[in-house]
Design an enzyme around this catalytic site. Structure first.
Site, PDB file in Angstrom:
ATOM      1  N   ASP A  78       0.842  -1.205   0.000  1.00 14.97           N
ATOM      2  CA  ASP A  78       0.000   0.000   0.000  1.00 14.97           C
ATOM      3  C   ASP A  78       0.877   1.255   0.000  1.00 14.97           C
ATOM      4  O   ASP A  78       1.968   1.253   0.568  1.00 14.97           O
ATOM      5  CB  ASP A  78      -0.888  -0.032   1.260  1.00 14.97           C
ATOM      6  CG  ASP A  78      -2.087   0.883   1.133  1.00 14.97           C
ATOM      7  OD1 ASP A  78      -2.289   1.487   0.052  1.00 14.97           O
ATOM      8  OD2 ASP A  78      -2.831   1.026   2.123  1.00 14.97           O
ATOM      9  N   ARG A 103       0.350   7.641  -2.630  1.00 17.53           N
ATOM     10  CA  ARG A 103       0.929   8.683  -1.750  1.00 17.53           C
ATOM     11  C   ARG A 103       2.396   8.926  -2.072  1.00 17.53           C
ATOM     12  O   ARG A 103       2.887  10.047  -2.024  1.00 17.53           O
ATOM     13  CB  ARG A 103       0.748   8.288  -0.277  1.00 17.53           C
ATOM     14  CG  ARG A 103      -0.639   8.638   0.253  1.00 17.53           C
ATOM     15  CD  ARG A 103      -0.977   7.895   1.509  1.00 17.53           C
ATOM     16  NE  ARG A 103      -1.372   6.526   1.197  1.00 17.53           N
ATOM     17  CZ  ARG A 103      -1.551   5.571   2.110  1.00 17.53           C
ATOM     18  NH1 ARG A 103      -1.363   5.846   3.394  1.00 17.53           N
ATOM     19  NH2 ARG A 103      -1.934   4.366   1.746  1.00 17.53           N
ATOM     20  N   SER A 115      -7.079  -6.109  -5.815  1.00 16.69           N
ATOM     21  CA  SER A 115      -8.172  -6.718  -5.052  1.00 16.69           C
ATOM     22  C   SER A 115      -9.460  -6.711  -5.867  1.00 16.69           C
ATOM     23  O   SER A 115      -9.595  -5.955  -6.846  1.00 16.69           O
ATOM     24  CB  SER A 115      -8.392  -5.952  -3.739  1.00 16.69           C
ATOM     25  OG  SER A 115      -9.129  -4.781  -3.990  1.00 16.69           O
ATOM     26  N   ASN A 166     -10.684  -3.310  -6.183  1.00 10.91           N
ATOM     27  CA  ASN A 166      -9.924  -2.295  -6.919  1.00 10.91           C
ATOM     28  C   ASN A 166     -10.579  -1.902  -8.248  1.00 10.91           C
ATOM     29  O   ASN A 166     -10.198  -0.900  -8.863  1.00 10.91           O
ATOM     30  CB  ASN A 166      -8.474  -2.748  -7.170  1.00 10.91           C
ATOM     31  CG  ASN A 166      -7.585  -2.652  -5.941  1.00 10.91           C
ATOM     32  OD1 ASN A 166      -6.614  -3.392  -5.808  1.00 10.91           O
ATOM     33  ND2 ASN A 166      -7.885  -1.746  -5.020  1.00 10.91           N
ATOM     34  N   ARG A 195       1.748  -5.014   6.205  1.00 13.10           N
ATOM     35  CA  ARG A 195       1.060  -3.975   5.429  1.00 13.10           C
ATOM     36  C   ARG A 195       1.883  -2.697   5.502  1.00 13.10           C
ATOM     37  O   ARG A 195       2.253  -2.251   6.595  1.00 13.10           O
ATOM     38  CB  ARG A 195      -0.353  -3.712   5.945  1.00 13.10           C
ATOM     39  CG  ARG A 195      -1.059  -2.655   5.066  1.00 13.10           C
ATOM     40  CD  ARG A 195      -2.528  -2.529   5.331  1.00 13.10           C
ATOM     41  NE  ARG A 195      -3.132  -1.668   4.305  1.00 13.10           N
ATOM     42  CZ  ARG A 195      -4.386  -1.724   3.910  1.00 13.10           C
ATOM     43  NH1 ARG A 195      -5.202  -2.609   4.442  1.00 13.10           N
ATOM     44  NH2 ARG A 195      -4.844  -0.919   2.973  1.00 13.10           N
ATOM     45  N   ARG A 251      -5.306  -2.419   8.664  1.00  8.29           N
ATOM     46  CA  ARG A 251      -6.481  -3.275   8.436  1.00  8.29           C
ATOM     47  C   ARG A 251      -6.116  -4.322   7.388  1.00  8.29           C
ATOM     48  O   ARG A 251      -5.116  -4.185   6.683  1.00  8.29           O
ATOM     49  CB  ARG A 251      -7.688  -2.443   7.994  1.00  8.29           C
ATOM     50  CG  ARG A 251      -7.444  -1.578   6.793  1.00  8.29           C
ATOM     51  CD  ARG A 251      -8.683  -0.789   6.362  1.00  8.29           C
ATOM     52  NE  ARG A 251      -8.301   0.153   5.329  1.00  8.29           N
ATOM     53  CZ  ARG A 251      -7.953   1.424   5.543  1.00  8.29           C
ATOM     54  NH1 ARG A 251      -7.967   1.915   6.770  1.00  8.29           N
ATOM     55  NH2 ARG A 251      -7.600   2.207   4.549  1.00  8.29           N
ATOM     56  N   LEU A 252      -6.971  -5.356   7.303  1.00  2.34           N
ATOM     57  CA  LEU A 252      -6.655  -6.475   6.413  1.00  2.34           C
ATOM     58  C   LEU A 252      -7.253  -6.312   5.020  1.00  2.34           C
ATOM     59  O   LEU A 252      -6.837  -7.008   4.081  1.00  2.34           O
ATOM     60  CB  LEU A 252      -7.113  -7.804   7.028  1.00  2.34           C
ATOM     61  CG  LEU A 252      -6.414  -8.186   8.337  1.00  2.34           C
ATOM     62  CD1 LEU A 252      -6.873  -9.557   8.815  1.00  2.34           C
ATOM     63  CD2 LEU A 252      -4.899  -8.190   8.179  1.00  2.34           C
ATOM     64  N   SER A 253      -8.232  -5.409   4.882  1.00  5.02           N
ATOM     65  CA  SER A 253      -8.785  -5.111   3.553  1.00  5.02           C
ATOM     66  C   SER A 253      -9.101  -6.357   2.724  1.00  5.02           C
ATOM     67  O   SER A 253      -8.709  -6.468   1.559  1.00  5.02           O
ATOM     68  CB  SER A 253      -7.833  -4.194   2.767  1.00  5.02           C
ATOM     69  OG  SER A 253      -7.707  -2.967   3.423  1.00  5.02           O
TER      70      SER A 253
HETATM   71  C1  FPP Z   1      -1.785   0.264  -3.298  1.00  2.00           C
HETATM   72  O1  FPP Z   1      -1.360   1.585  -3.466  1.00  2.00           O
HETATM   73  C2  FPP Z   1      -1.307  -0.535  -4.387  1.00  2.00           C
HETATM   74  C3  FPP Z   1      -2.113  -1.164  -5.298  1.00  2.00           C
HETATM   75  C4  FPP Z   1      -3.572  -1.112  -5.257  1.00  2.00           C
HETATM   76  C5  FPP Z   1      -1.572  -1.929  -6.405  1.00  2.00           C
HETATM   77  C6  FPP Z   1      -0.321  -2.679  -6.118  1.00  2.00           C
HETATM   78  C7  FPP Z   1       0.340  -2.888  -7.401  1.00  2.00           C
HETATM   79  C8  FPP Z   1       1.654  -2.857  -7.642  1.00  2.00           C
HETATM   80  C9  FPP Z   1       2.683  -2.725  -6.605  1.00  2.00           C
HETATM   81  C10 FPP Z   1       2.161  -2.949  -9.027  1.00  2.00           C
HETATM   82  C11 FPP Z   1       1.860  -4.211  -9.763  1.00  2.00           C
HETATM   83  C12 FPP Z   1       2.189  -5.456  -9.018  1.00  2.00           C
HETATM   84  C13 FPP Z   1       2.916  -6.502  -9.469  1.00  2.00           C
HETATM   85  C14 FPP Z   1       2.947  -7.769  -8.704  1.00  2.00           C
HETATM   86  C15 FPP Z   1       3.709  -6.432 -10.711  1.00  2.00           C
HETATM   87  P1  FPP Z   1      -2.467   2.720  -3.596  1.00  2.00           P
HETATM   88  O2  FPP Z   1      -2.607   3.019  -5.034  1.00  2.00           O
HETATM   89  O3  FPP Z   1      -3.708   2.298  -2.893  1.00  2.00           O
HETATM   90  O4  FPP Z   1      -1.740   3.870  -2.823  1.00  2.00           O
HETATM   91  P2  FPP Z   1      -2.420   5.034  -1.981  1.00  2.00           P
HETATM   92  O5  FPP Z   1      -3.233   4.365  -0.888  1.00  2.00           O
HETATM   93  O6  FPP Z   1      -1.249   5.780  -1.453  1.00  2.00           O
HETATM   94  O7  FPP Z   1      -3.258   5.819  -2.938  1.00  2.00           O
END
Ligand code: FPP
Length: 246
Positions: free
Chosen positions: A26, A30, A71, A74, A194, A200-202
């Site tokens: 996560d 940010r 997820s 998402n 996390r 949280r576990l989301s």
């Molecule tokens: C959370 O950050 C991250 C995600 C929802 C996506 C995770 C994806 C990657 C790291 C890239 C692709 C993965 C692989 C395995 C190649 P956020 O966007 O929720 O951040 P924020 O809460 O700061 O807005």
């Protein structure tokens, strides 16, 4: 993964004692915002962190590293961001698969990935089939994954087994549930990390986390690296795991 040839698994059990670590990655958005960059730049940096941490997991002797990449919730994000994330995942598998394979890694995707674009499904299934016979660690990518959805599917699978007369309702045990989850066959989850300060576990690995140690760090995912994973494993090593006993 490191391109140097190494044995698939260390001969002695690693000192931290963890077999399976899962990470809720996560903070990409940010990380980008702090740098006045678009969110995509944060996700790109997040992929670099995935590469670093996958290498570190192998070097540290983990048997399985599970990463929450997308997820089932998402999909609520803007369509452009969903498309960016899918493109990054596609590119990641295409560009890194040879290296994973050369290093004995087994790639596994957990979640309802079959609902994704057909060409991505083919890519995922090809990557899993190609690496299935390897004997090194598992890198499991949770894609279109939701734990509640996983539990509903498990209930449906077991209900079908009962209806078919394979098992009675009373005979169903913990092992049957384990076997009906996306994570069937993976080692028990030891440590759930996390990043980004959220606690949280989301909807991630709700059944599997029953006895996992939880570790929260303020570090944003794109900043996470081998040292950060070692710190989490050091913290894990200090925990007193009693599994309900004394
Ligand atoms: C959370 O950050 C991250 C995600 C929802 C996506 C995770 C994806 C990657 C790291 C890239 C692709 C993965 C692989 C395995 C190649 P956020 O966007 O929720 O951040 P924020 O809460 O700061 O807005």
């Amino acid at each position: 993964m490191a391109s140097k040839a190494k044995p698939d698994l260390p001969s002695a059990a690693p000192v931290h004692g963890a077999r399976h670590v899962a990470i809720i990655m996560d903070g990409n958005g940010r990380w980008a915002k702090k740098r006045f960059l678009p969110r995509l730049a944060g996700h790109r940096a997040g992929v670099e962190a995935v590469r670093r941490v996958a290498r570190a997991a192998r070097d540290l002797g983990l048997e399985c590293l599970t990463l929450y990449a997308f997820s089932s919730e998402n999909w609520k994000r803007p369509a452009t961001e969903v498309a960016d994330l899918m493109a990054l995942l596609r590119h990641f598998i295409q560009s890194d698969l040879d290296e994973f394979h050369a290093n004995g890694v087994r790639l596994r995707v957990i979640g309802n990935y079959r609902a994704l674009d057909a060409s991505l499904v083919d890519l995922i299934e090809g990557a899993m089939a190609r690496t299935a016979g390897n004997s090194g660690p598992v890198i499991a990518i949770a894609l279109n994954y939701g734990a509640q959805d996983e539990l509903v599917r498990m209930a449906q699978t077991l209900a079908r087994r009962v209806a078919a007369g394979e098992v009675t309702a009373e005979e169903i045990g913990i092992g049957d549930v384990d076997d009906a989850l996306y994570t069937a066959g993976l080692p028990p989850l030891d440590l759930l990390i996390r990043t980004s300060g959220e606690q949280r576990l989301s909807n991630f690995m709700l059944w599997q986390a029953a006895y996992a140690e939880l570790y929260f760090t303020d570090m944003l995912w794109p900043d996470f690296d081998a040292r950060a994973l070692e710190m989490a494993l050091d913290a894990f090593r200090m925990r007193d795991r009693r599994f309900g006993g004394l």
